[in-house]
Design an enzyme around this catalytic site. Structure first.
Site, PDB file in Angstrom:
ATOM      1  N   HIS A 129      29.863  17.069  71.966  1.00 54.29           N
ATOM      2  CA  HIS A 129      29.058  16.458  70.897  1.00 54.29           C
ATOM      3  C   HIS A 129      28.714  17.505  69.836  1.00 54.29           C
ATOM      4  CE1 HIS A 129      28.454  12.401  72.180  1.00 54.29           C
ATOM      5  NE2 HIS A 129      27.752  12.674  73.258  1.00 54.29           N
ATOM      6  N   HIS A 141      30.513  17.648  78.117  1.00 53.85           N
ATOM      7  CA  HIS A 141      30.344  16.445  77.296  1.00 53.85           C
ATOM      8  C   HIS A 141      29.380  16.728  76.138  1.00 53.85           C
ATOM      9  CE1 HIS A 141      29.503  11.926  76.948  1.00 53.85           C
ATOM     10  NE2 HIS A 141      28.442  12.442  76.349  1.00 53.85           N
ATOM     11  N   GLU A 142      28.241  17.349  76.434  1.00 55.70           N
ATOM     12  CA  GLU A 142      27.245  17.621  75.392  1.00 55.70           C
ATOM     13  C   GLU A 142      27.723  18.701  74.435  1.00 55.70           C
ATOM     14  OE1 GLU A 142      24.838  15.607  74.970  1.00 55.70           O
ATOM     15  OE2 GLU A 142      25.231  14.556  76.856  1.00 55.70           O
ATOM     16  N   GLU A 191      30.844   8.647  72.402  1.00 56.99           N
ATOM     17  CA  GLU A 191      30.639   8.957  73.821  1.00 56.99           C
ATOM     18  C   GLU A 191      31.971   9.070  74.555  1.00 56.99           C
ATOM     19  OE1 GLU A 191      27.737   9.603  75.714  1.00 56.99           O
ATOM     20  OE2 GLU A 191      27.115   9.963  73.656  1.00 56.99           O
TER      21      GLU A 191
END
Length: 373
Positions: free
Chosen positions: A146, A142-143, A193
């Site tokens: 980003h 997930h990060e 997100e």
């Protein structure tokens, strides 16, 4: 730091294989609203230059020094299992430069990716202690998502402006101006997100682990007391329950948040995992970074508009249903007005009267023969 995985199509893990996505563009997994905003920003002449010029005002250098001095940097000697997962996530998404990652002492489960020049990933001890290996793999993915999307730049701006809003709160107009920007950025970031959740799924390639992680963020480390299906049912109940008052309260509840609610994120991720878009990516068909410059803003905006229209039509939220009904009623009214009065009565106007013939007056109002009004 770069990864040195063998250049193969998939990475071997105990009991399963995971696919790698060479040259994958972040457009492959970005939420339509997130994608259209990013494409517009990236194509805006001078945008990157302006914000890099602001880097001296932003607390990025201070943040880096703070993490270095008061957190633990992940490496092959410190938190080596997280280091392996980070390198693996960068390998799967083909992010050549592995961003530095720190573990910060904080019982609150959290993770973030910040930085103007280079992204930095930070995870809290609360998160590390809460999640198992596969759940943590999805969070690190997930990060990294980003970082690949360039979200860290805008997240840093959001942190800076939020802090600025607190400092100028005593200035009515100044606070209103800053908070207007913060509110818009938060709305974008909530969509980002959802994009990063998709990136986490592409890295972990285990939907149940991704959903478990979101469920733990909501209910803590009591997995034996929770059920993913029941958790997803909560999302459905949240969306459809209540009346218009509840719809307004939902909006007010989410406005100050930078993240969507955990049940909503879980439902959105499950829906995307069942979509044709996800399956095409897993089959190796996805947009490449070399094609990013050819992306047109108008196409992304159309995709975003189409997505929102579909979401409104399919929503069970009372307010969204009312909007759909009003829009449908207005459309029907417009069609009838275009067809003429007969569209309301169902009886078409008479057209068989000979030219120049008098129209019979209504019954009871017939004038006497030869009498003028």
């Amino acid at each position: 730091m770069s990864y040195d995985h063998p250049q193969t199509g998939s990475e071997q893990l105990p009991g399963r294989r995971r696919r790698r996505f060479p040259e994958i563009s972040s457009r492959a997994y970005e939420h339509p609203a997130d994608r259209s905003a990013l494409v517009a920003l990236r194509r805006l002449s001078g945008f990157d230059t302006v914000f890099k010029a602001l880097s001296g005002l932003l607390p990025e250098r201070s943040l880096r020094l703070l993490f270095l001095s008061d957190s633990v940097r992940v490496s092959d000697r410190q938190f080596p299992h997280l280091h392996t997962m980070l390198r693996d996530a960068c390998y799967i998404l083909d992010l050549e430069k592995v961003p530095p990652m720190y573990v910060q002492q904080d019982p609150q489960p959290n993770a973030m990716c910040v930085g103007m020049d280079e992204p930095v990933i930070v995870v809290t001890t609360g998160l590390v202690e809460l999640l198992d290996e596969e759940e943590m793999r999805a969070v690190i993915g997930h990060e990294v998502g980003h970082a690949l999307s360039g979200h860290s730049v805008y997240r840093t701006i959001l942190l800076f402006l939020t802090n600025l809003a607190l400092r100028v709160a005593w200035i009515p107009l100044g606070n209103m101006a800053v908070m207007a920007i913060v509110t818009a950025l938060r709305e974008w970031f909530r969509k980002s997100e959802l994009s990063a959740d998709r990136a986490g799924l592409l890295v972990g390639q285990d939907l149940h682990a991704s959903l478990r992680g979101l469920m733990k963020l909501a209910g803590g480390n009591h997995l034996h007391e929770m059920n993913v299906d029941a958790f997803l049912e909560q999302a459905d109940e949240y969306e459809s329950a209540g009346d218009l008052r509840d719809s307004v309260l939902k909006i007010l509840n989410v406005l100050p948040r930078s993240h969507p609610f955990a049940t909503v994120r879980a439902a959105e991720l499950k829906k995307w995992a069942a979509s044709r878009d996800y399956q095409r990516i897993m089959d190796g068909h996805y947009p490449k970074r070399g094609e990013d410059k050819e992306t047109k803003i108008s196409e992304s905006l159309r995709e975003s508009a189409a997505h929102y229209a579909s979401e409104v039509r399919g929503s069970k939220d009372p307010l969204m249903k009312l909007v759909t009904d009003i829009a449908g009623g207005a459309g029907e009214l417009g069609d009838r007005m275009r067809r003429g009065w007969g569209g309301f009565t169902g009886t078409p106007p008479r057209t068989d009267r000979p030219s120049g013939a008098r129209t019979d007056p209504p019954s009871g109002d017939t004038p006497e023969s030869g009498k003028e009004d």
